[in-house]
Design a protein around this motif. Sequence first.
Motif, PDB file in Angstrom:
ATOM      1  N   LYS A 134      19.343  29.100  24.746  1.00 26.74           N
ATOM      2  CA  LYS A 134      19.974  30.167  25.663  1.00 26.74           C
ATOM      3  C   LYS A 134      19.024  30.395  26.731  1.00 26.74           C
ATOM      4  O   LYS A 134      19.360  30.924  27.712  1.00 26.74           O
ATOM      5  CB  LYS A 134      20.143  31.374  24.770  1.00 26.74           C
ATOM      6  N   LYS A 135      17.675  30.162  26.532  1.00 30.49           N
ATOM      7  CA  LYS A 135      16.537  30.273  27.507  1.00 30.49           C
ATOM      8  C   LYS A 135      16.431  28.935  28.133  1.00 30.49           C
ATOM      9  O   LYS A 135      16.590  27.961  27.636  1.00 30.49           O
ATOM     10  CB  LYS A 135      15.419  30.954  26.938  1.00 30.49           C
ATOM     11  N   ASP A 136      15.678  29.060  29.659  1.00 30.91           N
ATOM     12  CA  ASP A 136      15.460  27.711  30.190  1.00 30.91           C
ATOM     13  C   ASP A 136      14.015  27.315  29.471  1.00 30.91           C
ATOM     14  O   ASP A 136      13.262  27.918  29.012  1.00 30.91           O
ATOM     15  CB  ASP A 136      14.896  28.231  31.496  1.00 30.91           C
ATOM     16  N   THR A 137      13.930  25.931  29.159  1.00 23.38           N
ATOM     17  CA  THR A 137      12.925  25.123  28.865  1.00 23.38           C
ATOM     18  C   THR A 137      12.674  23.898  29.531  1.00 23.38           C
ATOM     19  O   THR A 137      13.450  23.467  30.070  1.00 23.38           O
ATOM     20  CB  THR A 137      13.402  24.710  27.316  1.00 23.38           C
ATOM     21  N   PRO A 138      11.367  23.205  29.087  1.00 22.84           N
ATOM     22  CA  PRO A 138      10.908  22.189  29.801  1.00 22.84           C
ATOM     23  C   PRO A 138      11.798  20.783  28.993  1.00 22.84           C
ATOM     24  O   PRO A 138      11.577  19.705  29.245  1.00 22.84           O
ATOM     25  CB  PRO A 138       9.531  22.045  29.550  1.00 22.84           C
ATOM     26  N   PHE A 139      12.852  21.118  27.963  1.00 23.15           N
ATOM     27  CA  PHE A 139      13.427  20.071  27.315  1.00 23.15           C
ATOM     28  C   PHE A 139      14.762  19.519  27.399  1.00 23.15           C
ATOM     29  O   PHE A 139      15.599  20.329  27.672  1.00 23.15           O
ATOM     30  CB  PHE A 139      13.174  20.324  25.630  1.00 23.15           C
TER      31      PHE A 139
END
Length: 441
Positions: free
Chosen positions: A6-11
Amino acid sequence: MSDFYKKDTPFQVYISFKKYLDVLEHIRYNDRLEYRVNYAESLIEKTKNFRELRDGFQDISLLEKSEDLIRLLLADLFPTGLTHNEIKAAGIPLSNVTFNYTERFKSILKDAGKDFEIELRNIDDDEFYVFCCCLILQAYFKRDIKSTLPLYYDIPNRQGIMKHYKISVNVDFTEVYPTEDARIPSEEVIDMLLENLDDYRLWKKYFPSKSWVLKGFSIISLVDCTSEVALSDLKSSMIRIDPENIKPDENLKEIFKSYFDVAQLSFGLMLFNGKDQRLEKLPIYENVFTNYILDFWINTFDSETRKKTFINLNHNSKPIVVSNIENLDHEIKSLPSFGILRDNEINSFMVIPIMKDNELIAIMEFTSPIPNSFNGLKLKKIEFFTDMILFSLNRFSFEKNYQIEAIIQREYTTIHDSVVWKFRNEAEKYFNASLGKKYIR
Protein backbone atom coordinates in the motif's frame (compact mmCIF):
# COMPACT_ATOMS: atom_id res chain seq x y z
CA MET A 1 -0.34 -7.04 -12.13
CA SER A 2 -0.98 -6.49 -8.42
CA ASP A 3 0.48 -3.89 -6.10
CA PHE A 4 1.56 -5.90 -3.07
CA TYR A 5 2.32 -2.81 -0.99
CA LYS A 6 0.00 0.00 0.00
CA LYS A 7 3.05 2.22 0.44
CA ASP A 8 5.75 3.23 -2.02
CA THR A 9 8.72 0.83 -2.08
CA PRO A 10 11.90 0.23 -4.10
CA PHE A 11 10.52 -3.17 -5.19
CA GLN A 12 8.84 -4.87 -8.08
CA VAL A 13 7.44 -7.97 -6.40
CA TYR A 14 6.97 -11.49 -7.76
CA ILE A 15 5.68 -14.39 -5.68
CA SER A 16 7.85 -17.38 -6.46
CA PHE A 17 8.70 -20.74 -4.91
CA LYS A 18 11.87 -21.23 -6.96
CA LYS A 19 14.31 -21.19 -4.06
CA TYR A 20 12.28 -23.74 -2.14
CA LEU A 21 11.90 -25.93 -5.23
CA ASP A 22 15.70 -25.74 -5.57
CA VAL A 23 15.94 -27.13 -2.04
CA LEU A 24 13.67 -30.00 -3.05
CA GLU A 25 15.81 -30.61 -6.14
CA HIS A 26 18.86 -30.90 -3.91
CA ILE A 27 17.08 -33.45 -1.70
CA ARG A 28 15.93 -35.34 -4.79
CA TYR A 29 19.45 -35.90 -6.08
CA ASN A 30 21.58 -35.87 -2.93
CA ASP A 31 19.63 -37.20 0.05
CA ARG A 32 20.48 -40.73 1.17
CA LEU A 33 17.05 -41.44 2.63
CA GLU A 34 14.80 -42.94 -0.01
CA TYR A 35 11.53 -41.70 1.49
CA ARG A 36 12.81 -38.11 1.42
CA VAL A 37 13.95 -38.50 -2.17
CA ASN A 38 10.55 -39.86 -3.17
CA TYR A 39 8.75 -37.11 -1.26
CA ALA A 40 10.79 -34.34 -2.91
CA GLU A 41 10.38 -35.89 -6.35
CA SER A 42 6.62 -36.15 -5.86
CA LEU A 43 6.30 -32.46 -4.97
CA ILE A 44 8.44 -31.39 -7.91
CA GLU A 45 6.33 -33.46 -10.30
CA LYS A 46 3.10 -31.97 -8.93
CA THR A 47 4.33 -28.44 -9.61
CA LYS A 48 5.77 -29.17 -13.06
CA ASN A 49 2.64 -28.00 -14.87
CA PHE A 50 2.50 -24.76 -12.87
CA ARG A 51 5.51 -22.89 -14.20
CA GLU A 52 4.41 -19.65 -12.55
CA LEU A 53 5.17 -21.16 -9.13
CA ARG A 54 8.83 -21.32 -10.15
CA ASP A 55 9.05 -18.37 -12.54
CA GLY A 56 7.08 -15.99 -10.34
CA PHE A 57 3.74 -14.22 -10.64
CA GLN A 58 2.06 -10.98 -9.62
CA ASP A 59 -1.57 -12.08 -9.82
CA ILE A 60 -2.67 -12.57 -6.20
CA SER A 61 -5.70 -14.59 -7.33
CA LEU A 62 -3.31 -17.43 -8.19
CA LEU A 63 -2.67 -17.88 -4.47
CA GLU A 64 -6.28 -18.89 -3.98
CA LYS A 65 -6.42 -20.99 -7.16
CA SER A 66 -3.29 -22.90 -6.15
CA GLU A 67 -4.06 -22.96 -2.42
CA ASP A 68 -4.06 -26.76 -2.02
CA LEU A 69 -0.91 -27.22 -4.07
CA ILE A 70 0.92 -24.48 -2.16
CA ARG A 71 -0.14 -26.01 1.16
CA LEU A 72 1.18 -29.39 0.03
CA LEU A 73 4.40 -27.82 -1.27
CA LEU A 74 5.10 -26.01 2.01
CA ALA A 75 4.04 -28.86 4.29
CA ASP A 76 7.57 -29.35 5.68
CA LEU A 77 7.73 -25.69 6.67
CA PHE A 78 4.30 -25.83 8.33
CA PRO A 79 4.17 -29.10 10.33
CA THR A 80 0.65 -30.36 10.96
CA GLY A 81 1.53 -31.21 14.55
CA LEU A 82 2.24 -27.53 15.31
CA THR A 83 -0.58 -25.90 13.36
CA HIS A 84 -2.70 -25.27 16.47
CA ASN A 85 0.26 -23.89 18.41
CA GLU A 86 2.32 -21.75 16.04
CA ILE A 87 1.12 -18.40 14.67
CA LYS A 88 2.68 -18.65 11.26
CA ALA A 89 2.04 -17.89 7.59
CA ALA A 90 3.77 -17.42 4.27
CA GLY A 91 3.82 -14.00 2.68
CA ILE A 92 5.69 -11.20 0.99
CA PRO A 93 8.32 -9.51 3.20
CA LEU A 94 6.92 -6.38 4.88
CA SER A 95 3.67 -6.74 2.94
CA ASN A 96 0.12 -7.32 4.17
CA VAL A 97 -0.19 -10.15 1.62
CA THR A 98 -0.13 -13.39 3.61
CA PHE A 99 -1.27 -16.93 2.86
CA ASN A 100 -0.95 -20.55 3.98
CA TYR A 101 -1.88 -19.80 7.59
CA THR A 102 -1.55 -22.21 10.49
CA GLU A 103 -4.84 -23.06 12.18
CA ARG A 104 -4.00 -20.85 15.15
CA PHE A 105 -3.33 -17.87 12.87
CA LYS A 106 -6.63 -18.54 11.07
CA SER A 107 -8.44 -18.57 14.41
CA ILE A 108 -6.88 -15.26 15.46
CA LEU A 109 -7.92 -13.57 12.21
CA LYS A 110 -11.41 -15.06 12.42
CA ASP A 111 -11.88 -13.66 15.93
CA ALA A 112 -10.74 -10.24 14.71
CA GLY A 113 -13.72 -10.07 12.33
CA LYS A 114 -14.12 -10.20 8.58
CA ASP A 115 -13.61 -6.43 8.19
CA PHE A 116 -10.26 -6.46 9.96
CA GLU A 117 -7.20 -5.72 7.81
CA ILE A 118 -3.83 -6.78 9.14
CA GLU A 119 -1.31 -3.93 9.12
CA LEU A 120 2.09 -3.15 10.59
CA ARG A 121 1.99 -1.11 13.78
CA ASN A 122 3.30 2.45 14.05
CA ILE A 123 5.42 2.63 10.92
CA ASP A 124 5.07 5.61 8.61
CA ASP A 125 5.69 5.70 4.87
CA ASP A 126 9.24 7.02 5.14
CA GLU A 127 10.29 4.46 7.74
CA PHE A 128 8.75 1.71 5.66
CA TYR A 129 10.67 2.75 2.55
CA VAL A 130 13.98 2.81 4.43
CA PHE A 131 13.16 -0.56 5.98
CA CYS A 132 12.69 -2.02 2.49
CA CYS A 133 16.03 -0.55 1.44
CA CYS A 134 17.66 -2.19 4.44
CA LEU A 135 16.27 -5.50 3.20
CA ILE A 136 18.17 -4.89 -0.05
CA LEU A 137 21.36 -4.18 1.89
CA GLN A 138 20.90 -7.37 3.85
CA ALA A 139 19.94 -9.68 0.98
CA TYR A 140 21.97 -8.32 -1.95
CA PHE A 141 24.91 -6.50 -0.37
CA LYS A 142 25.23 -9.03 2.48
CA ARG A 143 25.28 -6.35 5.14
CA ASP A 144 24.64 -7.70 8.63
CA ILE A 145 21.46 -5.74 9.30
CA LYS A 146 19.03 -7.67 11.42
CA SER A 147 16.41 -4.97 11.79
CA THR A 148 16.04 -1.23 11.97
CA LEU A 149 12.95 -1.33 14.18
CA PRO A 150 10.72 -4.00 15.75
CA LEU A 151 7.61 -4.95 13.79
CA TYR A 152 4.23 -5.65 15.38
CA TYR A 153 0.70 -6.53 14.37
CA ASP A 154 -2.18 -5.25 16.54
CA ILE A 155 -5.08 -7.70 16.30
CA PRO A 156 -8.23 -7.58 18.47
CA ASN A 157 -9.51 -10.84 19.91
CA ARG A 158 -13.11 -12.00 20.14
CA GLN A 159 -13.67 -10.05 23.38
CA GLY A 160 -12.36 -6.84 21.81
CA ILE A 161 -9.07 -6.86 23.71
CA MET A 162 -6.24 -5.58 21.53
CA LYS A 163 -3.49 -8.19 21.32
CA HIS A 164 0.01 -7.28 20.17
CA TYR A 165 2.16 -9.72 18.21
CA LYS A 166 5.85 -9.33 17.47
CA ILE A 167 6.76 -10.37 13.94
CA SER A 168 9.82 -12.34 12.89
CA VAL A 169 10.41 -12.72 9.17
CA ASN A 170 12.43 -15.48 7.49
CA VAL A 171 13.54 -14.37 4.02
CA ASP A 172 15.62 -17.46 3.16
CA PHE A 173 13.34 -18.17 0.21
CA THR A 174 13.48 -14.71 -1.33
CA GLU A 175 15.98 -13.15 -3.68
CA VAL A 176 16.64 -9.50 -4.35
CA TYR A 177 18.35 -8.18 -7.46
CA PRO A 178 18.55 -4.87 -9.34
CA THR A 179 16.65 -3.89 -12.47
CA GLU A 180 18.33 -2.02 -15.30
CA ASP A 181 17.19 1.23 -13.72
CA ALA A 182 18.75 0.50 -10.34
CA ARG A 183 21.70 2.40 -8.92
CA ILE A 184 24.39 0.28 -7.27
CA PRO A 185 25.73 2.27 -4.31
CA SER A 186 29.35 1.95 -3.24
CA GLU A 187 30.37 0.68 0.20
CA GLU A 188 31.07 4.27 1.23
CA VAL A 189 27.59 5.35 0.17
CA ILE A 190 26.01 2.45 2.06
CA ASP A 191 27.89 3.47 5.21
CA MET A 192 26.67 7.02 4.71
CA LEU A 193 23.07 5.85 4.27
CA LEU A 194 23.19 3.78 7.43
CA GLU A 195 24.34 6.86 9.31
CA ASN A 196 21.26 8.73 8.02
CA LEU A 197 18.37 6.34 8.52
CA ASP A 198 15.90 9.18 8.90
CA ASP A 199 16.80 10.88 5.60
CA TYR A 200 14.10 9.40 3.38
CA ARG A 201 15.00 11.51 0.33
CA LEU A 202 18.60 10.37 0.49
CA TRP A 203 17.60 6.70 0.54
CA LYS A 204 15.18 7.18 -2.33
CA LYS A 205 17.93 8.87 -4.33
CA TYR A 206 20.07 5.72 -4.24
CA PHE A 207 17.17 3.24 -4.22
CA PRO A 208 14.50 4.71 -6.54
CA SER A 209 10.95 3.40 -6.52
CA LYS A 210 10.44 0.04 -8.29
CA SER A 211 14.14 -0.18 -9.20
CA TRP A 212 14.76 -3.55 -7.53
CA VAL A 213 13.11 -6.96 -7.86
CA LEU A 214 11.93 -8.88 -4.82
CA LYS A 215 11.13 -12.45 -5.80
CA GLY A 216 10.09 -15.38 -3.65
CA PHE A 217 8.15 -15.70 -0.41
CA SER A 218 8.83 -15.25 3.28
CA ILE A 219 7.81 -17.10 6.41
CA ILE A 220 6.36 -14.85 9.10
CA SER A 221 5.99 -16.03 12.69
CA LEU A 222 4.12 -14.14 15.38
CA VAL A 223 4.73 -14.19 19.12
CA ASP A 224 2.12 -12.80 21.51
CA CYS A 225 3.85 -9.86 23.21
CA THR A 226 0.69 -8.17 24.48
CA SER A 227 1.90 -7.77 28.07
CA GLU A 228 5.27 -6.37 27.01
CA VAL A 229 3.81 -3.89 24.51
CA ALA A 230 1.02 -2.81 26.87
CA LEU A 231 3.56 -2.34 29.66
CA SER A 232 5.68 -0.14 27.39
CA ASP A 233 2.60 1.88 26.37
CA LEU A 234 1.60 2.16 30.01
CA LYS A 235 4.98 3.53 31.05
CA SER A 236 4.90 6.04 28.20
CA SER A 237 1.46 7.23 29.30
CA MET A 238 2.57 7.64 32.91
CA ILE A 239 5.59 9.69 31.92
CA ARG A 240 3.24 12.15 30.23
CA ILE A 241 1.40 13.02 33.47
CA ASP A 242 2.40 16.68 33.62
CA PRO A 243 0.54 19.61 35.21
CA GLU A 244 2.16 21.94 32.66
CA ASN A 245 0.65 20.04 29.75
CA ILE A 246 -2.71 18.69 30.79
CA LYS A 247 -3.76 15.93 28.45
CA PRO A 248 -4.98 12.78 30.20
CA ASP A 249 -4.46 9.67 28.14
CA GLU A 250 -7.92 8.23 27.61
CA ASN A 251 -6.33 5.15 26.04
CA LEU A 252 -5.21 4.05 29.50
CA LYS A 253 -8.27 1.85 29.88
CA GLU A 254 -7.54 0.04 26.60
CA ILE A 255 -3.90 -0.38 27.62
CA PHE A 256 -4.91 -1.88 30.96
CA LYS A 257 -7.39 -4.19 29.22
CA SER A 258 -4.59 -5.55 27.05
CA TYR A 259 -2.12 -5.77 29.91
CA PHE A 260 -4.43 -7.63 32.29
CA ASP A 261 -6.31 -9.46 29.51
CA VAL A 262 -9.66 -8.28 30.88
CA ALA A 263 -12.34 -7.32 28.36
CA GLN A 264 -14.31 -5.01 30.70
CA LEU A 265 -12.25 -3.04 33.16
CA SER A 266 -12.38 0.20 35.14
CA PHE A 267 -9.68 1.68 37.30
CA GLY A 268 -9.12 4.54 39.68
CA LEU A 269 -6.41 6.25 41.67
CA MET A 270 -6.42 8.75 44.52
CA LEU A 271 -3.47 10.58 46.02
CA PHE A 272 -2.94 10.47 49.77
CA ASN A 273 -2.60 13.82 51.50
CA GLY A 274 -0.46 12.94 54.51
CA LYS A 275 -0.85 16.35 56.11
CA ASP A 276 -4.66 16.24 56.20
CA GLN A 277 -4.88 12.44 56.29
CA ARG A 278 -7.25 12.16 53.35
CA LEU A 279 -7.47 10.81 49.81
CA GLU A 280 -7.69 13.30 46.96
CA LYS A 281 -8.75 12.89 43.36
CA LEU A 282 -6.72 13.99 40.36
CA PRO A 283 -8.99 16.62 38.77
CA ILE A 284 -7.77 16.05 35.22
CA TYR A 285 -8.48 12.33 35.39
CA GLU A 286 -12.04 12.39 36.70
CA ASN A 287 -13.31 11.34 33.26
CA VAL A 288 -10.81 8.47 33.14
CA PHE A 289 -10.74 7.16 36.72
CA THR A 290 -13.82 5.58 38.29
CA ASN A 291 -12.85 5.19 41.99
CA TYR A 292 -16.00 3.20 42.81
CA ILE A 293 -14.54 1.44 45.83
CA LEU A 294 -12.41 4.38 46.99
CA ASP A 295 -15.37 6.78 46.76
CA PHE A 296 -17.47 4.35 48.76
CA TRP A 297 -14.75 3.99 51.38
CA ILE A 298 -14.44 7.78 51.76
CA ASN A 299 -18.18 8.34 52.03
CA THR A 300 -18.96 5.39 54.30
CA PHE A 301 -16.44 5.64 57.12
CA ASP A 302 -15.92 8.52 59.52
CA SER A 303 -12.68 10.50 59.55
CA GLU A 304 -11.35 8.77 62.65
CA THR A 305 -11.77 5.31 61.10
CA ARG A 306 -10.09 6.47 57.90
CA LYS A 307 -7.12 7.92 59.80
CA LYS A 308 -6.63 4.68 61.71
CA THR A 309 -6.71 2.79 58.41
CA PHE A 310 -4.07 5.06 56.91
CA ILE A 311 -1.83 4.52 59.94
CA ASN A 312 -2.29 0.75 59.71
CA LEU A 313 -1.40 0.80 56.01
CA ASN A 314 2.07 2.03 56.92
CA HIS A 315 2.57 -1.24 58.79
CA ASN A 316 0.55 -3.59 56.57
CA SER A 317 0.15 -2.45 52.97
CA LYS A 318 -0.96 -5.79 51.56
CA PRO A 319 -3.26 -5.33 48.54
CA ILE A 320 -6.82 -6.64 48.54
CA VAL A 321 -7.79 -9.00 45.71
CA VAL A 322 -11.28 -10.43 45.33
CA SER A 323 -11.61 -12.69 42.29
CA ASN A 324 -15.34 -13.25 42.64
CA ILE A 325 -17.51 -11.38 45.12
CA GLU A 326 -19.94 -14.31 45.20
CA ASN A 327 -17.26 -16.25 47.07
CA LEU A 328 -17.22 -13.75 49.94
CA ASP A 329 -18.67 -14.73 53.31
CA HIS A 330 -22.43 -14.44 53.71
CA GLU A 331 -21.95 -11.93 56.54
CA ILE A 332 -20.04 -9.59 54.24
CA LYS A 333 -22.61 -9.87 51.46
CA SER A 334 -25.35 -9.07 53.97
CA LEU A 335 -23.84 -5.70 54.87
CA PRO A 336 -25.71 -2.66 53.48
CA SER A 337 -22.40 -1.31 52.18
CA PHE A 338 -22.04 -4.37 49.95
CA GLY A 339 -24.58 -2.67 47.67
CA ILE A 340 -21.81 -0.47 46.23
CA LEU A 341 -20.51 -3.52 44.40
CA ARG A 342 -23.94 -4.56 43.17
CA ASP A 343 -24.91 -1.06 42.07
CA ASN A 344 -21.77 -0.66 39.97
CA GLU A 345 -21.79 -4.24 38.64
CA ILE A 346 -18.45 -5.01 40.30
CA ASN A 347 -17.84 -8.75 40.47
CA SER A 348 -14.05 -8.77 40.71
CA PHE A 349 -11.63 -6.15 42.01
CA MET A 350 -8.18 -5.25 43.32
CA VAL A 351 -7.28 -2.42 45.71
CA ILE A 352 -3.56 -1.62 45.84
CA PRO A 353 -1.87 0.81 48.26
CA ILE A 354 1.06 2.60 46.59
CA MET A 355 3.87 2.95 49.12
CA LYS A 356 7.20 4.77 49.20
CA ASP A 357 9.62 4.34 52.10
CA ASN A 358 6.83 2.63 54.07
CA GLU A 359 4.57 5.64 53.67
CA LEU A 360 1.28 5.69 51.78
CA ILE A 361 1.26 8.04 48.78
CA ALA A 362 -1.76 6.76 46.79
CA ILE A 363 -4.31 3.98 46.46
CA MET A 364 -5.21 2.35 43.16
CA GLU A 365 -8.20 0.19 42.28
CA PHE A 366 -9.17 -2.08 39.39
CA THR A 367 -12.71 -3.37 38.97
CA SER A 368 -14.56 -5.54 36.47
CA PRO A 369 -18.11 -6.81 36.01
CA ILE A 370 -16.65 -10.14 34.86
CA PRO A 371 -16.14 -12.62 37.73
CA ASN A 372 -12.60 -13.98 38.20
CA SER A 373 -11.06 -11.16 36.15
CA PHE A 374 -8.50 -10.43 38.88
CA ASN A 375 -6.39 -12.77 40.96
CA GLY A 376 -2.95 -13.09 42.49
CA LEU A 377 -1.31 -13.52 39.10
CA LYS A 378 -2.85 -10.28 37.80
CA LEU A 379 -1.74 -8.54 40.99
CA LYS A 380 1.80 -9.78 40.38
CA LYS A 381 1.84 -7.97 37.04
CA ILE A 382 1.45 -4.63 38.83
CA GLU A 383 4.97 -5.03 40.22
CA PHE A 384 6.36 -4.42 36.73
CA PHE A 385 5.10 -0.84 36.60
CA THR A 386 5.03 0.14 40.29
CA ASP A 387 8.29 2.08 39.95
CA MET A 388 6.83 4.06 37.06
CA ILE A 389 3.72 4.87 39.11
CA LEU A 390 5.95 6.16 41.91
CA PHE A 391 8.00 8.20 39.46
CA SER A 392 4.90 9.76 37.89
CA LEU A 393 3.24 10.54 41.21
CA ASN A 394 6.41 12.05 42.67
CA ARG A 395 6.87 14.15 39.55
CA PHE A 396 3.26 15.29 39.67
CA SER A 397 3.51 16.17 43.38
CA PHE A 398 6.74 18.11 42.82
CA GLU A 399 5.23 20.11 39.96
CA LYS A 400 2.06 20.67 41.94
CA ASN A 401 3.93 22.04 44.97
CA TYR A 402 6.10 24.21 42.72
CA GLN A 403 3.07 25.77 41.04
CA ILE A 404 1.23 26.28 44.33
CA GLU A 405 4.23 28.17 45.70
CA ALA A 406 4.31 30.21 42.49
CA ILE A 407 0.61 31.09 42.91
CA ILE A 408 1.20 32.23 46.50
CA GLN A 409 4.19 34.36 45.51
CA ARG A 410 2.30 35.87 42.59
CA GLU A 411 -0.90 36.70 44.43
CA TYR A 412 0.45 37.63 47.86
CA THR A 413 3.69 39.53 48.39
CA THR A 414 3.95 39.25 52.16
CA ILE A 415 2.41 36.50 54.29
CA HIS A 416 2.87 35.96 57.99
CA ASP A 417 4.09 32.46 58.87
CA SER A 418 1.08 31.83 61.09
CA VAL A 419 -1.38 32.05 58.18
CA VAL A 420 0.66 30.50 55.36
CA TRP A 421 -1.40 27.31 55.60
CA LYS A 422 -4.60 29.23 54.81
CA PHE A 423 -3.12 30.75 51.69
CA ARG A 424 -1.69 27.40 50.68
CA ASN A 425 -5.11 25.76 50.97
CA GLU A 426 -6.64 28.46 48.78
CA ALA A 427 -3.79 28.21 46.28
CA GLU A 428 -4.28 24.45 46.13
CA LYS A 429 -7.99 24.90 45.40
CA TYR A 430 -7.09 27.38 42.68
CA PHE A 431 -4.55 24.96 41.22
CA ASN A 432 -7.01 22.06 41.15
CA ALA A 433 -9.68 24.24 39.56
CA SER A 434 -7.22 25.40 36.91
CA LEU A 435 -6.40 21.79 36.05
CA GLY A 436 -10.05 21.09 35.42
CA LYS A 437 -10.38 24.17 33.20
CA LYS A 438 -7.29 23.22 31.18
CA TYR A 439 -8.68 19.76 30.60
CA ILE A 440 -12.12 21.07 29.54
CA ARG A 441 -10.47 23.27 26.94
